[in-house]
Design a protein around this motif. Structure first.
Motif, PDB file in Angstrom:
ATOM      1  N   ILE A  39       0.711   2.940   4.781  1.00 42.59           N
ATOM      2  CA  ILE A  39       1.344   3.149   3.345  1.00 42.59           C
ATOM      3  C   ILE A  39       2.698   2.545   3.445  1.00 42.59           C
ATOM      4  N   ALA A  40       3.422   2.737   4.658  1.00 40.70           N
ATOM      5  CA  ALA A  40       4.672   2.105   4.870  1.00 40.70           C
ATOM      6  C   ALA A  40       4.671   0.558   4.691  1.00 40.70           C
ATOM      7  N   GLN A  41       3.465  -0.039   5.187  1.00 42.24           N
ATOM      8  CA  GLN A  41       3.531  -1.373   5.197  1.00 42.24           C
ATOM      9  C   GLN A  41       3.451  -1.915   3.782  1.00 42.24           C
ATOM     10  N   VAL A  42       2.944  -1.206   2.828  1.00 45.65           N
ATOM     11  CA  VAL A  42       2.862  -1.537   1.375  1.00 45.65           C
ATOM     12  C   VAL A  42       3.977  -0.948   0.498  1.00 45.65           C
ATOM     13  N   ASP A  43       4.734  -0.495   1.015  1.00 44.82           N
ATOM     14  CA  ASP A  43       6.110   0.077   0.590  1.00 44.82           C
ATOM     15  C   ASP A  43       5.653   1.145  -0.430  1.00 44.82           C
ATOM     16  N   LEU A  44       4.858   2.107  -0.240  1.00 38.37           N
ATOM     17  CA  LEU A  44       4.508   3.145  -1.220  1.00 38.37           C
ATOM     18  C   LEU A  44       4.619   4.233  -0.782  1.00 38.37           C
ATOM     19  N   VAL A  45       5.460   4.597   0.183  1.00 41.07           N
ATOM     20  CA  VAL A  45       5.680   5.878   0.914  1.00 41.07           C
ATOM     21  C   VAL A  45       6.064   7.008  -0.272  1.00 41.07           C
ATOM     22  N   GLU A  46       7.023   6.846  -0.953  1.00 40.07           N
ATOM     23  CA  GLU A  46       7.478   7.594  -2.289  1.00 40.07           C
ATOM     24  C   GLU A  46       6.466   8.152  -3.009  1.00 40.07           C
ATOM     25  N   ALA A  47       5.442   7.041  -3.388  1.00 38.60           N
ATOM     26  CA  ALA A  47       4.421   7.472  -4.322  1.00 38.60           C
ATOM     27  C   ALA A  47       2.970   8.028  -3.997  1.00 38.60           C
ATOM     28  N   ALA A  48       3.094   8.317  -2.639  1.00 36.31           N
ATOM     29  CA  ALA A  48       1.856   8.473  -1.748  1.00 36.31           C
ATOM     30  C   ALA A  48       1.226   9.915  -2.262  1.00 36.31           C
ATOM     31  N   GLU A  49       2.033  10.645  -2.679  1.00 35.68           N
ATOM     32  CA  GLU A  49       1.431  11.979  -3.186  1.00 35.68           C
ATOM     33  C   GLU A  49       1.369  12.239  -4.611  1.00 35.68           C
ATOM     34  N   LYS A  50       1.474  10.873  -5.474  1.00 38.46           N
ATOM     35  CA  LYS A  50       0.918  11.043  -6.631  1.00 38.46           C
ATOM     36  C   LYS A  50      -0.699  10.520  -6.963  1.00 38.46           C
ATOM     37  N   ARG A  51      -1.180  11.115  -8.017  1.00 36.07           N
ATOM     38  CA  ARG A  51      -2.483  10.902  -8.097  1.00 36.07           C
ATOM     39  C   ARG A  51      -2.650   9.207  -8.529  1.00 36.07           C
ATOM     40  N   MET A  52      -3.814   8.817  -8.060  1.00 32.12           N
ATOM     41  CA  MET A  52      -3.820   7.080  -8.276  1.00 32.12           C
ATOM     42  C   MET A  52      -3.945   6.764  -9.790  1.00 32.12           C
ATOM     43  N   GLY A  53      -4.465   7.793 -10.643  1.00 36.11           N
ATOM     44  CA  GLY A  53      -4.490   7.352 -12.048  1.00 36.11           C
ATOM     45  C   GLY A  53      -3.310   7.428 -12.460  1.00 36.11           C
ATOM     46  N   THR A  54      -2.140   7.730 -12.096  1.00 34.92           N
ATOM     47  CA  THR A  54      -0.881   7.738 -12.600  1.00 34.92           C
ATOM     48  C   THR A  54      -0.131   6.420 -12.217  1.00 34.92           C
ATOM     49  N   TYR A  55      -0.772   5.678 -11.273  1.00 37.35           N
ATOM     50  CA  TYR A  55      -0.208   4.352 -10.864  1.00 37.35           C
ATOM     51  C   TYR A  55      -0.187   3.327 -11.681  1.00 37.35           C
ATOM     52  N   SER A  56       0.937   2.141 -11.528  1.00 45.47           N
ATOM     53  CA  SER A  56       0.683   0.917 -12.280  1.00 45.47           C
ATOM     54  C   SER A  56      -0.497   0.141 -11.562  1.00 45.47           C
ATOM     55  N   ARG A  57      -0.774  -0.918 -12.208  1.00 51.30           N
ATOM     56  CA  ARG A  57      -1.775  -1.693 -11.820  1.00 51.30           C
ATOM     57  C   ARG A  57      -1.593  -2.133 -10.409  1.00 51.30           C
ATOM     58  N   GLY A  58      -0.143  -2.710 -10.197  1.00 53.82           N
ATOM     59  CA  GLY A  58       0.413  -3.240  -9.041  1.00 53.82           C
ATOM     60  C   GLY A  58       0.122  -2.285  -7.718  1.00 53.82           C
ATOM     61  N   MET A  59       0.648  -0.866  -8.289  1.00 52.20           N
ATOM     62  CA  MET A  59       0.633   0.245  -7.126  1.00 52.20           C
ATOM     63  C   MET A  59      -0.590   0.275  -6.702  1.00 52.20           C
ATOM     64  N   ARG A  60      -1.643   0.488  -7.550  1.00 53.14           N
ATOM     65  CA  ARG A  60      -3.182   0.659  -7.274  1.00 53.14           C
ATOM     66  C   ARG A  60      -3.441  -0.435  -6.130  1.00 53.14           C
ATOM     67  N   GLN A  61      -3.230  -1.765  -6.709  1.00 57.92           N
ATOM     68  CA  GLN A  61      -3.607  -2.625  -5.662  1.00 57.92           C
ATOM     69  C   GLN A  61      -2.865  -2.290  -4.359  1.00 57.92           C
ATOM     70  N   ARG A  62      -1.498  -2.192  -4.367  1.00 59.19           N
ATOM     71  CA  ARG A  62      -0.978  -1.967  -2.906  1.00 59.19           C
ATOM     72  C   ARG A  62      -1.491  -0.918  -2.304  1.00 59.19           C
ATOM     73  N   MET A  63      -1.728   0.212  -3.039  1.00 59.37           N
ATOM     74  CA  MET A  63      -2.389   1.343  -2.079  1.00 59.37           C
ATOM     75  C   MET A  63      -3.949   0.974  -1.718  1.00 59.37           C
ATOM     76  N   ARG A  64      -4.475   0.093  -2.337  1.00 61.14           N
ATOM     77  CA  ARG A  64      -5.927  -0.256  -2.141  1.00 61.14           C
ATOM     78  C   ARG A  64      -5.639  -1.436  -1.003  1.00 61.14           C
ATOM     79  N   LEU A  65      -4.444  -1.826  -0.739  1.00 61.56           N
ATOM     80  CA  LEU A  65      -4.269  -2.844   0.523  1.00 61.56           C
ATOM     81  C   LEU A  65      -4.160  -1.831   1.490  1.00 61.56           C
ATOM     82  N   ALA A  66      -3.300  -0.830   1.305  1.00 62.66           N
ATOM     83  CA  ALA A  66      -3.181   0.082   2.371  1.00 62.66           C
ATOM     84  C   ALA A  66      -4.290   0.886   3.024  1.00 62.66           C
ATOM     85  N   ALA A  67      -5.281   1.046   2.231  1.00 59.53           N
ATOM     86  CA  ALA A  67      -6.740   1.384   2.591  1.00 59.53           C
ATOM     87  C   ALA A  67      -7.340   0.405   3.287  1.00 59.53           C
TER      88      ALA A  67
END
Lengths: 237, 308
Positions: free
Chosen positions: B119-147
Motif C-alpha cells: 500500500i505504501a508503494q502505491v502511495d495510498l496509506v491514508e485511504a487504506a481504511e476507506k471502502r473501495m466503493g468510495t475511491y476514484s478510478r485512479g485510486m482503485r487502480q492503485r489499490m489493485r496494483l498494491a494487491a
C-alpha cells in the motif's frame, strides 16, 4: 479458505436477500400454524405432501438456495472479479469449497430454521418427526446448494435456469411422473424423512435410506467435482 | 555462451471465437525488463494477455512461463501478478482488507508487513481504511496494483494499468514500474497511452488485427519499417523552390507545402535524405532553418501500422 469464506458471506448477505429469505422461510411455518389450528385440519399425509414436500422441500428451500448459491460464483463472473480468485495459487477445490460453504452458511439457517419450526408446529413437538423433517431438508439443502453453485459457473442465466428447474422438474414432473423420484432432490429429501421416521410420507414408495444417503453424498460430490473442473477449464472473464 | 531462457514464451498462439479470429499465430519471447504491448482497440491485446495469464485457453499453440504451461497451473501464480483492465474490486471492502485478502489467498508469509509495504508503494496509506466503493478510478487502480504486487511477484502483467490515473499518479506509477523492473522483474504493460509505453518499455510488441505486426526495441521497429514513408518537416528560406528540387531526389516519395510555408517531405530512405537534403539546399543556395522528424514517436509508428 477462510478469506474466501468470509468474502462469500459478505457478498451474499445483502439486506434485501435477508428480508426475502426471512419472508420465504416463514411461509411454511405460518401455513402450518394456520392449517393445524384450523377447524378442518387435513390428514397427515395430505399435509406432508402439500406443506413439507411441495412447499418446503420443493419450493421454498430451492428458491432460497437458488437465490444464494447460484450467485456465489455468478456475481464474481458478472462483476469480473473471479480472476482475483483464480489468479491465486490455491487449488481450484479450495476456491469452490468456501464458496459452497458460504452459500450453505447464508441460506442454511433460514431453511433449517423454517424446517424445524414447521415440524415443531405441525407435529406437535414430536422430536423424531421434527428431526426427520430437519434432516431431510438439511440434506436437500446441501444437494441443492452444490447443484446451484455449479449452475452459477456454467451459465450466466443460472437463476432463470434454476427457477425453471424448480418449477418444472421438482414442482411438476417429480410430483406426477413416478420414475422421476430417482432424479429429484425433493423426493430424496422426503425419502430421508421417511427413513428416519417411518410415519412420515408413509403412503409413498421411497428409495431405501442407505441408498438415499449414498445418492445425497454422491450428488454433492459430483457437483463439487464438476464445479472444480469447470473452474479449471473455463475462460475466466 | 547461450542466451538466457525467456521468462514467457508464446509459440504459434491463436484464439478464435466461432468464426472470429481474435489472435492469429502469434509467437514471441519475453525476458526481464518492461515490455509494452500495443495495438488499437480490438487488436487482440487483451485476449493475448488473458492467454498469457492462463485466464483464457488457446485455440492453438502454447504459452509457457518459466518453462511451465500457464493454463491450469495455480502454483505458477505465486510468481505472477496480474492486473486486468477491468476494475475488479469488491466495492464493499476497505482497501487494506482487499490487499490483505489477496495476500492471504496467495499465501504470503508475513501478511501484515507485505500489505503495508504494497500500500505504501502505491502511495495510498491514508485511504487504506476507506471502502473501495468510495475511491476514484485512479485510486482503485492503485489499490489493485498494491494487491497485484503484494506477494512480490517475479512477473507482472498489467492490462491498461494507467487508466484513470492523474498525471502525478502516472509519474509515480512509472517510477514504481521502473524500480520493480530494475530489481529484475519481468513486466508486461499494455496501454493505449503510447507516449508512456514509449517512455517505459524497453521492448515493444505491436499487435494489429490479432497478429504480431512488429516486435523489438522502439528504434529497431522503426528501422524495420523501411518501406514506410518517413515524414520530415523542413523550414527553408525558399520552400517552394526547395520543394521542386527535393521531389526529384530518389529518397523522396512526395513533398507537401504547408499553408505556413513549411515542407512536409515523405521519404522512403531517411538516412539518404539526411545526407542529400543539406547538399541540395547548399547547391541551390536555399537556407535550411529547421529539419525535424514528424513521426519519430511510438504513436506515429503505431498509427502507421494500424493504417497499413
Amino acid at each position: 479458505m477462510g478469506p474466501l469464506f468470509r468474502l462469500t458471506l459478505n457478498q451474499l448477505t445483502g439486506r434485501w436477500r435477508i428480508v426475502i429469505m426471512t419472508v420465504l422461510a416463514s411461509l411454511p411455518v405460518l401455513f402450518s400454524a394456520l392449517v393445524v389450528r384450523g377447524s378442518r385440519a387435513p390428514f397427515v399425509d395430505e399435509f406432508e405432501v402439500i406443506v413439507i414436500s411441495t412447499m418446503l422441500a420443493g419450493s421454498i428451500a430451492p428458491l432460497i438456495i437458488v437465490a444464494i448459491a447460484s450467485v456465489a460464483f455468478g456475481n464474481e463472473v458478472d462483476d469480473r472479479t473471479l480472476a482475483n480468485l483464480t489468479l491465486s495459487p490455491l487449488p481450484r477445490w479450495q476456491i469452490v469449497l468456501p464458496k459452497m460453504l458460504g452459500a450453505l452458511a447464508v441460506s442454511g439457517p433460514f431453511i433449517l430454521g423454517s424446517a424445524l419450526a414447521t415440524g415443531f408446529v405441525a407435529y406437535n413437538r414430536d422430536a423424531t418427526a421434527v428431526l426427520a423433517v430437519a434432516t431431510g431438508i438439511g440434506v436437500g439443502l446441501m444437494m441443492y446448494t452444490s447443484f446451484f453453485v455449479w449452475l452459477g459457473l456454467v451459465t450466466k442465466q443460472a437463476i432463470g435456469v434454476g427457477l425453471l428447474y424448480i418449477v418444472l422438474w421438482e414442482g411438476f414432473f417429480s410430483g406426477y411422473v413416478e420414475g422421476i423420484r430417482y432424479f429429484s432432490i425433493r423426493r430424496y429429501a422426503t425419502a430421508l424423512m421417511h427413513g428416519i421416521d417411518p410415519r412420515r410420507f408413509a403412503g409413498e414408495v421411497h428409495v431405501e435410506l442407505a441408498a438415499t444417503s449414498l445418492v445425497a453424498v454422491g450428488v454433492c460430490i459430483v457437483f463439487f467435482v464438476l464445479s472444480t473442473r469447470r473452474l479449471r477449464t473455463m475462460d475466466v472473464p | 555462451m547461450s542466451a538466457p531462457d525467456p521468462v514467457i514464451r508464446v509459440e504459434g498462439v491463436s484464439r478464435w471465437f466461432g468464426s472470429v479470429v481474435a489472435v492469429s499465430d502469434v509467437s514471441f519471447e519475453i525476458g526481464p525488463g518492461i515490455t509494452g504491448l500495443l495495438g488499437p482497440n480490438g487488436a487482440g491485446k487483451t485476449t493475448l494477455l488473458r492467454m498469457m495469464t492462463g485466464l483464457a485457453g488457446v485455440s492453438d499453440g502454447s504459452v509457457t512461463m518459466f518453462g511451465q504451461p500457464v493454463r491450469d497451473n495455480p502454483a505458477l501464480y505465486r510468481r505472477v501478478g496480474v492486473m486486468s483492465e477491468h476494475e475488479t474490486v469488491y466495492t464493499f471492502m476497505r482497501g487494506r482488507d482487499f490487499v490483505r485478502m489477496m495476500a492471504k489467498i496467495r499465501r504470503v508469509p508475513n501478511v501484515d508487513d507485505a500489505v503495508e509495504r504494497a500500500i505504501a508503494q502505491v502511495d495510498l496509506v491514508e485511504a487504506a481504511e476507506k471502502r473501495m466503493g468510495t475511491y476514484s478510478r485512479g485510486m482503485r487502480q492503485r489499490m489493485r496494483l498494491a494487491a497485484t504486487i503484494v506477494h512480490d511477484p517475479e512477473v507482472l502483467i498489467l492490462d491498461e494499468p494507467l487508466n484513470g490515473a492523474d498525471p502525478r499518479q502516472r509519474v509515480h506509477f512509472q517510477n514504481l514500474l521502473r524500480r520493480l523492473a530494475a530489481e529484475g522483474r519481468t513486466i508486461i504493460i499494455s496501454s493505449h497511452i503510447l507516449e508512456e509505453v514509449e517512455q517505459l518499455a524497453e521492448t515493444v510488441l505491436l499487435i494489429i488485427n490479432g497478429k504480431l505486426a512488429a516486435s523489438g526495441g522502439f528504434r529497431a521497429i522503426r528501422a524495420a519499417l523501411d518501406q514506410r514513408p518517413y515524414h520530415v518537416r523542413v523550414l527553408a528560406s525558399d520552400p517552394r523552390r526547395l520543394a521542386g528540387e527535393v521531389v526529384q531526389l530518389p529518397s523522396v516519395d512526395a513533398v507537401n507545402v504547408d499553408p505556413d510555408g513549411g515542407l512536409v517531405v515523405l521519404s522512403n530512405n531517411v538516412r539518404d535524405l539526411q545526407v542529400e537534403l543539406p547538399r541540395l539546399a547548399q547547391k541551390a543556395s536555399i537556407g535550411l532553418r529547421r529539419v525535424e522528424p514528424l513521426d519519430d514517436s511510438l504513436e506515429s509508428v503505431f498509427g502507421y501500422l494500424v493504417e497499413r
